[in-house]
Design a protein around this motif. Structure first.
Motif, PDB file in Angstrom:
ATOM      1  N   ILE A  41       0.827  -1.223   0.000  1.00  0.00           N
ATOM      2  CA  ILE A  41       0.000   0.000   0.000  1.00  0.00           C
ATOM      3  C   ILE A  41       0.858   1.270   0.000  1.00  0.00           C
ATOM      4  O   ILE A  41       0.345   2.370   0.190  1.00  0.00           O
ATOM      5  N   VAL A  81       2.620   4.011  -1.863  1.00  0.00           N
ATOM      6  CA  VAL A  81       2.602   4.587  -3.209  1.00  0.00           C
ATOM      7  C   VAL A  81       3.817   5.483  -3.399  1.00  0.00           C
ATOM      8  O   VAL A  81       4.533   5.798  -2.457  1.00  0.00           O
ATOM      9  N   TYR A 128      -2.714   5.524  -7.865  1.00  0.00           N
ATOM     10  CA  TYR A 128      -2.507   5.347  -6.426  1.00  0.00           C
ATOM     11  C   TYR A 128      -3.607   4.467  -5.839  1.00  0.00           C
ATOM     12  O   TYR A 128      -3.342   3.531  -5.069  1.00  0.00           O
ATOM     13  N   LYS A 185      -3.425   0.737  -6.804  1.00  0.00           N
ATOM     14  CA  LYS A 185      -2.357   0.024  -6.095  1.00  0.00           C
ATOM     15  C   LYS A 185      -2.760  -0.284  -4.654  1.00  0.00           C
ATOM     16  O   LYS A 185      -2.650  -1.421  -4.184  1.00  0.00           O
ATOM     17  N   VAL A 186      -3.239   0.742  -3.931  1.00  0.00           N
ATOM     18  CA  VAL A 186      -3.585   0.540  -2.515  1.00  0.00           C
ATOM     19  C   VAL A 186      -4.807  -0.357  -2.383  1.00  0.00           C
ATOM     20  O   VAL A 186      -4.878  -1.207  -1.490  1.00  0.00           O
ATOM     21  N   TYR A 211      -4.516  -3.334   2.734  1.00  0.00           N
ATOM     22  CA  TYR A 211      -4.900  -2.169   3.529  1.00  0.00           C
ATOM     23  C   TYR A 211      -5.909  -2.518   4.622  1.00  0.00           C
ATOM     24  O   TYR A 211      -6.133  -1.738   5.546  1.00  0.00           O
ATOM     25  N   TYR A 241      -4.099   9.451   1.300  1.00  0.00           N
ATOM     26  CA  TYR A 241      -4.352   8.434   2.323  1.00  0.00           C
ATOM     27  C   TYR A 241      -5.536   8.822   3.206  1.00  0.00           C
ATOM     28  O   TYR A 241      -6.327   7.957   3.625  1.00  0.00           O
TER      29      TYR A 241
END
Length: 400
Positions: free
Chosen positions: A46, A48, A62, A65-66, A71, A116
């Motif tokens: 997670i 980036v 982003y 990917k996360v 997560y 985030y």
């Protein structure tokens, strides 16, 4: 030939090792959140990049990917803490802010830090959105309450309040078009600014403030326990509706250092005299200053903020007076808003002085802010007698 294969194999191994070492590593983070230490494992899946390029494609990359990474360990811990400690949305957002800060410090990369915050708030179920405009990443959340003092946009028949307007203090974010709002598909919930429960702070983080005032030729002294974390909680808090504002409670330690002492001082007084005592305590125990001079803008202090603030104005006194009367006597009250002032009125068994009739019930003025006149219960300042007002909040006790 064998020698060439060995060289080629060695080069491939070195390349693999270089790529491996170049990959971001997972790590553990730990931070203090009021009365607790929050420990989180940040998996490498997670983490980036450090790109500061503002584009929708970059944000989506982003997110992809996360979203495909690990997560859930963090999210589950956030939601479990929220449930266990009964955090209101605003306080839960403070936890998310601290988490995002620990994963990606704000000063290092503001866009990644904001990403985030948006990701975890959205994954928590709140309809949070990002807009990229004028080289800024603007963070919104869906809210259906009466909130003022912060920018908002109307988008698809819903109102979105700006959560990071304090980071763009000199920008007019009201002019940002409601387009290209990046959302998380499953996030639909509304965010609330109501604060009905304060966190449990560490008792050792409190300090004592000495407060005194005179009543009936006697000086009363108070050692009120206060915590500066309260100021941080409400640093970016907007101007909420009066019902939400008036019902922000005190933290436990502050409550325990003030309310029992007030009750002791009121012991033996009849109800009218007790309310008069609280009215004059709120009026004279604290220094007065307009918000424009004190903060440079309108800012409503919670009752606890008023206790530790050097200066406070009329709406701060009204909220504190309301809280004290509610906690000690639990009487019906109304808040009366004038063009440049707000005051309170209390319902007694028999009205006192100039009566106020609202929805068939009679209330009596109780002015908690210093005036030119020494006003008693049932009296209103001369410069307000013929000025129209609006009842902005009516409190009716719920008797169990």
């Amino acid at each position: 030939m064998n020698r060439l294969l060995k060289i080629f194999g060695t080069l491939c191994l070195l390349l693999i090792m270089e790529q491996s070492y170049g990959q971001p590593k997972g790590y553990n983070i730990s931070f203090e959140f009021y009365n607790d230490t929050f420990n989180i494992e940040v998996d490498s899946s997670i983490i980036v990049g450090n790109d500061t390029t503002l584009s929708k494609l970059a944000v989506i990359a982003y997110y992809d990917k996360v979203n495909q990474g690990k997560y859930n360990t963090i999210l589950d811990k956030l939601l479990a803490y929220k449930k266990a400690h009964e955090l209101n949305d605003w306080l839960y957002y403070q936890l998310i802010r601290k988490t995002a800060q620990a994963i990606s410090p704000k000063k290092e990369n503001y866009e990644r830090y904001t990403f985030y915050k948006w990701f975890f708030l959205g994954k928590s179920g709140y309809d949070a959105r990002l807009t990229l405009a004028d080289n800024r990443m603007i963070f919104y959340v869906y809210n259906d309450e009466d909130i003022s003092d912060i920018p908002f946009v109307n988008y698809q028949h819903k109102k979105y309040m700006c959560l990071n307007r304090h980071d763009y203090a000199y920008a007019d974010l009201n002019k940002v078009p409601a387009q290209e709002m990046i959302s998380i598909p499953e996030a639909k919930g509304a965010f609330s600014y109501k604060v009905t429960r304060m966190p449990d702070f560490k008792p050792e983080d409190y300090y004592e403030k000495q407060v005194q005032f005179n009543y009936k030729h006697k000086t009363y002294h108070f050692n009120i326990k206060l915590n500066s974390d309260v100021e941080a909680i409400f640093a970016n808090y907007p101007v909420v509706d009066f019902e939400s504002y008036f019902n922000i409670p005190l933290s436990n330690e502050t409550y325990g250092s003030l309310i029992p002492i007030l009750k002791k001082n009121l012991n033996g007084m009849n109800q009218k005299k007790g309310i008069d005592y609280l009215m004059r305590f709120t009026r004279y125990a604290f220094l007065y200053e307009d918000d424009d001079k004190n903060f440079g803008k309108e800012k409503r202090l919670s009752p606890e903020e008023t206790l530790f603030s050097k200066y406070s104005d009329c709406d701060d006194r009204a909220a504190l007076f309301f809280f004290l009367v509610k906690e000690i006597y639990n009487l019906p009250m109304i808040a009366l808003l004038y063009p440049t002032h707000i005051t309170m009125a209390v319902q007694f068994d028999k009205p006192i002085g100039q009566p106020i009739v609202y929805k068939g019930k009679t209330y009596s003025f109780c002015e908690p802010t210093p005036q030119k006149e020494n006003l008693n219960i049932g009296q209103v300042s001369a410069n307000l007698k013929n000025v129209p007002y609006k009842v902005v909040y009516a409190y009716e006790p719920i008797h169990k």
